[in-house]
Scaffold this motif. Structure first.
Motif, PDB file in Angstrom:
ATOM      1  N   PRO A  39       0.801  -1.238   0.000  1.00  0.00           N
ATOM      2  CA  PRO A  39       0.000   0.000   0.000  1.00  0.00           C
ATOM      3  C   PRO A  39       0.828   1.281   0.000  1.00  0.00           C
ATOM      4  N   MET A  40       1.960   1.298   0.728  1.00  0.00           N
ATOM      5  CA  MET A  40       2.749   2.530   0.821  1.00  0.00           C
ATOM      6  C   MET A  40       3.282   2.996  -0.516  1.00  0.00           C
ATOM      7  N   LEU A  41       3.450   2.071  -1.470  1.00  0.00           N
ATOM      8  CA  LEU A  41       3.989   2.456  -2.771  1.00  0.00           C
ATOM      9  C   LEU A  41       2.957   3.159  -3.643  1.00  0.00           C
ATOM     10  N   ALA A  42       1.682   3.116  -3.229  1.00  0.00           N
ATOM     11  CA  ALA A  42       0.628   3.764  -4.025  1.00  0.00           C
ATOM     12  C   ALA A  42       0.862   5.270  -4.115  1.00  0.00           C
ATOM     13  N   SER A  43       1.274   5.894  -3.004  1.00  0.00           N
ATOM     14  CA  SER A  43       1.491   7.338  -3.035  1.00  0.00           C
ATOM     15  C   SER A  43       2.709   7.693  -3.883  1.00  0.00           C
ATOM     16  N   PHE A  44       3.710   6.817  -3.895  1.00  0.00           N
ATOM     17  CA  PHE A  44       4.869   7.020  -4.776  1.00  0.00           C
ATOM     18  C   PHE A  44       4.423   7.020  -6.238  1.00  0.00           C
ATOM     19  N   VAL A  45       3.666   5.991  -6.612  1.00  0.00           N
ATOM     20  CA  VAL A  45       3.212   5.861  -7.994  1.00  0.00           C
ATOM     21  C   VAL A  45       2.303   7.019  -8.373  1.00  0.00           C
ATOM     22  N   HIS A  46       1.396   7.387  -7.475  1.00  0.00           N
ATOM     23  CA  HIS A  46       0.444   8.474  -7.758  1.00  0.00           C
ATOM     24  C   HIS A  46       1.176   9.790  -8.005  1.00  0.00           C
ATOM     25  N   ALA A  47       2.135  10.125  -7.141  1.00  0.00           N
ATOM     26  CA  ALA A  47       2.864  11.388  -7.290  1.00  0.00           C
ATOM     27  C   ALA A  47       3.716  11.395  -8.556  1.00  0.00           C
ATOM     28  N   ALA A  48       4.407  10.272  -8.826  1.00  0.00           N
ATOM     29  CA  ALA A  48       5.226  10.195 -10.040  1.00  0.00           C
ATOM     30  C   ALA A  48       4.352  10.320 -11.286  1.00  0.00           C
ATOM     31  N   HIS A  49       3.208   9.642 -11.270  1.00  0.00           N
ATOM     32  CA  HIS A  49       2.276   9.716 -12.409  1.00  0.00           C
ATOM     33  C   HIS A  49       1.820  11.147 -12.656  1.00  0.00           C
ATOM     34  N   ASN A  50       1.486  11.863 -11.590  1.00  0.00           N
ATOM     35  CA  ASN A  50       0.983  13.230 -11.755  1.00  0.00           C
ATOM     36  C   ASN A  50       2.038  14.142 -12.380  1.00  0.00           C
ATOM     37  N   LEU A  88       3.129   6.670 -17.624  1.00  0.00           N
ATOM     38  CA  LEU A  88       3.904   5.839 -16.701  1.00  0.00           C
ATOM     39  C   LEU A  88       3.510   4.381 -16.888  1.00  0.00           C
ATOM     40  N   LEU A  89       4.498   3.533 -17.181  1.00  0.00           N
ATOM     41  CA  LEU A  89       4.276   2.105 -17.360  1.00  0.00           C
ATOM     42  C   LEU A  89       4.848   1.373 -16.144  1.00  0.00           C
ATOM     43  N   LEU A  90       3.958   0.792 -15.334  1.00  0.00           N
ATOM     44  CA  LEU A  90       4.347   0.178 -14.069  1.00  0.00           C
ATOM     45  C   LEU A  90       4.499  -1.326 -14.230  1.00  0.00           C
ATOM     46  N   SER A  91       5.607  -1.876 -13.698  1.00  0.00           N
ATOM     47  CA  SER A  91       5.866  -3.313 -13.773  1.00  0.00           C
ATOM     48  C   SER A  91       6.232  -3.851 -12.404  1.00  0.00           C
ATOM     49  N   ASN A  92       5.877  -5.104 -12.153  1.00  0.00           N
ATOM     50  CA  ASN A  92       6.049  -5.754 -10.858  1.00  0.00           C
ATOM     51  C   ASN A  92       7.103  -6.868 -10.979  1.00  0.00           C
ATOM     52  N   ALA A 110       4.084   3.218  16.552  1.00  0.00           N
ATOM     53  CA  ALA A 110       5.095   4.239  16.267  1.00  0.00           C
ATOM     54  C   ALA A 110       5.820   3.870  14.978  1.00  0.00           C
ATOM     55  N   VAL A 111       6.213   4.879  14.199  1.00  0.00           N
ATOM     56  CA  VAL A 111       6.818   4.591  12.901  1.00  0.00           C
ATOM     57  C   VAL A 111       7.968   5.524  12.569  1.00  0.00           C
ATOM     58  N   GLN A 112       8.878   5.006  11.756  1.00  0.00           N
ATOM     59  CA  GLN A 112       9.839   5.837  11.038  1.00  0.00           C
ATOM     60  C   GLN A 112       9.103   6.278   9.768  1.00  0.00           C
ATOM     61  N   HIS A 113       8.970   7.577   9.568  1.00  0.00           N
ATOM     62  CA  HIS A 113       8.100   8.056   8.485  1.00  0.00           C
ATOM     63  C   HIS A 113       8.854   8.946   7.501  1.00  0.00           C
ATOM     64  N   TRP A 114       8.565   8.734   6.215  1.00  0.00           N
ATOM     65  CA  TRP A 114       9.006   9.626   5.156  1.00  0.00           C
ATOM     66  C   TRP A 114       7.889   9.686   4.128  1.00  0.00           C
ATOM     67  N   ASP A 115       7.871  10.737   3.336  1.00  0.00           N
ATOM     68  CA  ASP A 115       6.783  10.979   2.390  1.00  0.00           C
ATOM     69  C   ASP A 115       7.075  10.266   1.068  1.00  0.00           C
ATOM     70  N   GLN A 116       6.370   9.145   0.829  1.00  0.00           N
ATOM     71  CA  GLN A 116       6.572   8.412  -0.423  1.00  0.00           C
ATOM     72  C   GLN A 116       6.134   9.230  -1.629  1.00  0.00           C
ATOM     73  N   GLY A 117       5.156  10.098  -1.453  1.00  0.00           N
ATOM     74  CA  GLY A 117       4.751  10.972  -2.539  1.00  0.00           C
ATOM     75  C   GLY A 117       5.866  11.924  -2.936  1.00  0.00           C
ATOM     76  N   GLU A 118       6.585  12.417  -1.941  1.00  0.00           N
ATOM     77  CA  GLU A 118       7.725  13.295  -2.214  1.00  0.00           C
ATOM     78  C   GLU A 118       8.813  12.537  -2.965  1.00  0.00           C
ATOM     79  N   VAL A 119       9.012  11.277  -2.610  1.00  0.00           N
ATOM     80  CA  VAL A 119       9.989  10.446  -3.312  1.00  0.00           C
ATOM     81  C   VAL A 119       9.587  10.278  -4.779  1.00  0.00           C
TER      82      VAL A 119
END
Length: 344
Positions: free
Chosen positions: A75-86, A95-99, A289-298
């Motif tokens: 799930p966390m990779l969804a924000s990465f893909v969404h931001a890169a796509h935009n 954007l062509l996504l492969s697994n 508790a989490v170590q957090h970074w913004d996947q969308g920013e990535v």
């Protein structure tokens, strides 16, 4: 790269027909894994590249960007893909996504396919170890590359999260609460996220002047089943940890499952820190508790680096972007249950 190498040379080296070699190069799924591996190895050894790359240079941009990730179900990779796509969409690129499924042979096959299909650029956080052979393979793809959360190869543009900083903060906070037996579960140190988490973890102990039991560092895999097995083993040991840091975005579920199977409670019996904010971390009782970074920013940074490289507006030197990360404290961490049992 050997420009005079032909598909017949590849077929001969792999001991297959030209048709079979062609099916592997074009990404057909009708070829068995063993045969596919032989063809891919021959391609790498001979330095063969499909003629489509030269055709692409003559025809101009395809306006297609390839992205290879380990598991599109995280799930966390969804924000990465969404931001890169935009970012790419606004620039007129698709954007062509492969697994890759975490398989090295699959990863190389997908990268070869993106290259042969004339992708204008590729974003990848490779699962494959960065060996000289893989470095050569990446150089020969014929398209700009941006590494995602990887610091190798040094010649490529890259976007990375500050995993060391967040892990250092999480570990320091656990030490302040009285924990000494803190376990870190993460991936193999050959990749940047695991290697830097281990560095941040050890630095926190060094800064406090406390001896670290290095047997509590379990650096084997980012996969959830592995985190379940490692957590189960740790909790069954003679001196189990009083806190666990799950150092990978797909590891938290496995750790929680192992804690529940053993009938333990968070944080009464064991404190827990995850990596990356997620619905599981937020909705778990208590919240984790989490170590957090913004996947969308990535994702946005990776897309912009790639566009700059394609448009030839970036400097010749590789561009490396470090994304800030933080430690978000939540009720999943507390004083250790029995402070008298801890090492001073």
């Amino acid at each position: 790269m050997k420009g005079n190498t032909t598909i017949r040379d590849v077929a001969r080296a792999a001991e297959v027909s030209v048709g079979t070699a062609s099916r592997v190069i074009n990404g057909k799924t009708t070829v068995g894994r063993e045969v596919r591996s032989r063809v891919l190895k021959a391609i790498e050894t001979l330095g063969y590249r499909p003629d489509a790359i030269a055709q692409s240079m003559r025809r101009g941009s395809t306006h297609v960007i390839g992205c290879v990730i380990r598991d599109i179900n995280i799930p966390m990779l969804a924000s990465f893909v969404h931001a890169a796509h935009n970012v790419l969409d606004r620039a007129g690129f698709s954007l062509l996504l492969s697994n890759s499924e975490g398989r090295e042979d699959r990863e190389r096959e997908l990268l070869m396919r993106l290259s042969s299909q004339r992708s204008d650029g590729i974003m990848i956080g490779p699962y494959s170890p960065m060996t000289p052979a893989f470095d050569k393979f990446l150089r020969g793809l014929g398209a700009p590359i941006v590494m995602v959360d990887r610091d190798e190869p040094a010649w490529a543009d890259a976007v990375m999260a500050d995993h060391a900083g967040a892990t250092r903060k999480a570990t320091s906070r656990l030490i302040e609460l009285g924990h000494r037996r803190i376990a870190l579960l993460t991936g193999t140190p050959v990749v940047y996220p695991a290697r830097t988490r281990i560095r941040g973890f050890t630095e926190a102990f060094e800064a406090k002047g406390i001896e670290l039991d290095r047997s509590l560092i379990r650096a084997h895999s980012f996969l959830s089943p592995e985190s379940f097995q490692q957590t189960s083993a740790l909790l069954a040991s003679k001196e189990p940890p009083t806190a666990i840091i799950a150092g990978g975005i797909d590891m938290l579920a496995g750790v929680i499952r192992a804690i529940r199977v053993r009938g333990l409670s968070i944080p009464d019996d064991i404190s827990l820190v995850g990596a990356g904010d997620s619905e599981l971390a937020e909705l778990h009782m208590p919240a984790i508790a989490v170590q957090h970074w913004d996947q969308g920013e990535v994702g946005a940074a990776a897309a912009n680096l790639l566009l700059n490289r394609i448009r030839e507006v970036a400097s010749d030197e590789p561009q490396h972007v470090l994304i800030r990360s933080e430690f978000i404290e939540r009720p999943s961490i507390a004083l250790p249950r029995s402070r008298s049992a801890l090492k001073s």
